[in-house]
Scaffold this motif. Structure first.
Motif, PDB file in Angstrom:
ATOM      1  N   ARG A  43      29.936  -5.347  -2.941  1.00  0.00           N
ATOM      2  CA  ARG A  43      30.874  -6.015  -3.846  1.00  0.00           C
ATOM      3  C   ARG A  43      30.216  -7.233  -4.500  1.00  0.00           C
ATOM      4  O   ARG A  43      30.385  -7.481  -5.683  1.00  0.00           O
ATOM      5  N   PHE A  44      29.452  -7.999  -3.706  1.00  0.00           N
ATOM      6  CA  PHE A  44      28.740  -9.138  -4.267  1.00  0.00           C
ATOM      7  C   PHE A  44      27.749  -8.687  -5.339  1.00  0.00           C
ATOM      8  O   PHE A  44      27.687  -9.267  -6.425  1.00  0.00           O
ATOM      9  N   LEU A  45      26.944  -7.660  -5.056  1.00  0.00           N
ATOM     10  CA  LEU A  45      25.955  -7.175  -6.022  1.00  0.00           C
ATOM     11  C   LEU A  45      26.610  -6.750  -7.327  1.00  0.00           C
ATOM     12  O   LEU A  45      26.083  -6.998  -8.410  1.00  0.00           O
ATOM     13  N   ASP A  62      21.162  -1.784   6.047  1.00  0.00           N
ATOM     14  CA  ASP A  62      21.288  -0.348   5.780  1.00  0.00           C
ATOM     15  C   ASP A  62      22.746   0.076   5.586  1.00  0.00           C
ATOM     16  O   ASP A  62      23.073   1.238   5.691  1.00  0.00           O
ATOM     17  N   ARG A  63      23.612  -0.889   5.309  1.00  0.00           N
ATOM     18  CA  ARG A  63      25.018  -0.553   5.064  1.00  0.00           C
ATOM     19  C   ARG A  63      25.600  -1.472   3.995  1.00  0.00           C
ATOM     20  O   ARG A  63      25.295  -2.664   3.933  1.00  0.00           O
ATOM     21  N   SER A  64      26.425  -0.884   3.159  1.00  0.00           N
ATOM     22  CA  SER A  64      26.972  -1.622   2.029  1.00  0.00           C
ATOM     23  C   SER A  64      28.036  -2.636   2.441  1.00  0.00           C
ATOM     24  O   SER A  64      28.336  -3.551   1.687  1.00  0.00           O
ATOM     25  N   ALA A  65      28.592  -2.489   3.630  1.00  0.00           N
ATOM     26  CA  ALA A  65      29.639  -3.399   4.090  1.00  0.00           C
ATOM     27  C   ALA A  65      29.080  -4.624   4.813  1.00  0.00           C
ATOM     28  O   ALA A  65      29.845  -5.428   5.332  1.00  0.00           O
ATOM     29  N   ALA A  66      27.759  -4.787   4.818  1.00  0.00           N
ATOM     30  CA  ALA A  66      27.165  -5.953   5.473  1.00  0.00           C
ATOM     31  C   ALA A  66      27.724  -7.224   4.821  1.00  0.00           C
ATOM     32  O   ALA A  66      27.800  -7.313   3.597  1.00  0.00           O
ATOM     33  N   GLN A 113      26.170   0.105  -3.840  1.00  0.00           N
ATOM     34  CA  GLN A 113      26.218   0.716  -2.510  1.00  0.00           C
ATOM     35  C   GLN A 113      24.900   1.413  -2.181  1.00  0.00           C
ATOM     36  O   GLN A 113      24.396   1.312  -1.066  1.00  0.00           O
ATOM     37  N   ALA A 114      24.329   2.109  -3.162  1.00  0.00           N
ATOM     38  CA  ALA A 114      23.055   2.797  -2.946  1.00  0.00           C
ATOM     39  C   ALA A 114      21.941   1.804  -2.635  1.00  0.00           C
ATOM     40  O   ALA A 114      21.138   2.027  -1.730  1.00  0.00           O
ATOM     41  N   LEU A 115      21.894   0.699  -3.366  1.00  0.00           N
ATOM     42  CA  LEU A 115      20.893  -0.326  -3.115  1.00  0.00           C
ATOM     43  C   LEU A 115      21.045  -0.898  -1.707  1.00  0.00           C
ATOM     44  O   LEU A 115      20.067  -1.087  -0.993  1.00  0.00           O
ATOM     45  N   ALA A 116      22.267  -1.141  -1.307  1.00  0.00           N
ATOM     46  CA  ALA A 116      22.526  -1.718   0.013  1.00  0.00           C
ATOM     47  C   ALA A 116      22.196  -0.742   1.141  1.00  0.00           C
ATOM     48  O   ALA A 116      21.772  -1.155   2.215  1.00  0.00           O
ATOM     49  N   CYS A 117      22.364   0.545   0.905  1.00  0.00           N
ATOM     50  CA  CYS A 117      22.193   1.545   1.962  1.00  0.00           C
ATOM     51  C   CYS A 117      20.777   2.106   2.061  1.00  0.00           C
ATOM     52  O   CYS A 117      20.457   2.768   3.044  1.00  0.00           O
ATOM     53  N   ASP A 118      19.923   1.871   1.066  1.00  0.00           N
ATOM     54  CA  ASP A 118      18.597   2.499   1.102  1.00  0.00           C
ATOM     55  C   ASP A 118      17.621   1.814   2.050  1.00  0.00           C
ATOM     56  O   ASP A 118      16.524   2.299   2.261  1.00  0.00           O
TER      57      ASP A 118
END
Length: 99
Positions: free
Chosen positions: A12-14, A43-47, A27-32
């Motif tokens: 959400r921040f990104l 490795d998770r978008s909810a960090a 989400q993809a950037l956060a999870c890759d």
């Protein structure tokens, strides 16, 4: 303006800070696994991210290093979004959103 100790989901921040063009790309950037918060791989978008966190990630053949200055309350215009972070990378050219 966010209060001290407040947090927000990384994806959400990104997206709100216009570092990614869509929430899905955020989400993809956060999870890759190539994005770091304060040096720790994510490795998770909810960090959760907080004011003062340092984000490090590669985009378009360069590494960006940002310090979160404030948590945005909406996806506003570019000047409002850019006020949410400070670029710490030297010799920065025009900021671009992740395609």
């Amino acid at each position: 303006m966010a209060e001290a100790g407040a947090s927000m989901r990384l994806d959400r921040f990104l997206w709100f800070a216009r570092l990614a063009k869509t929430r899905t790309l955020a989400q993809a950037l956060a999870c890759d696994g190539r994005l770091r918060i304060d040096g720790r791989a994510v490795d998770r978008s909810a960090a959760p991210v907080r004011i003062g966190n340092i984000l490090t990630f590669a985009v378009h053949d360069r590494v960006r290093v940002l310090r979160i200055e404030t948590l945005p309350v909406r996806r506003g215009p570019a000047p409002e979004a850019q006020a949410c972070y400070q670029e710490l990378t030297a010799n920065v050219s025009q900021p671009s959103a992740i395609d």
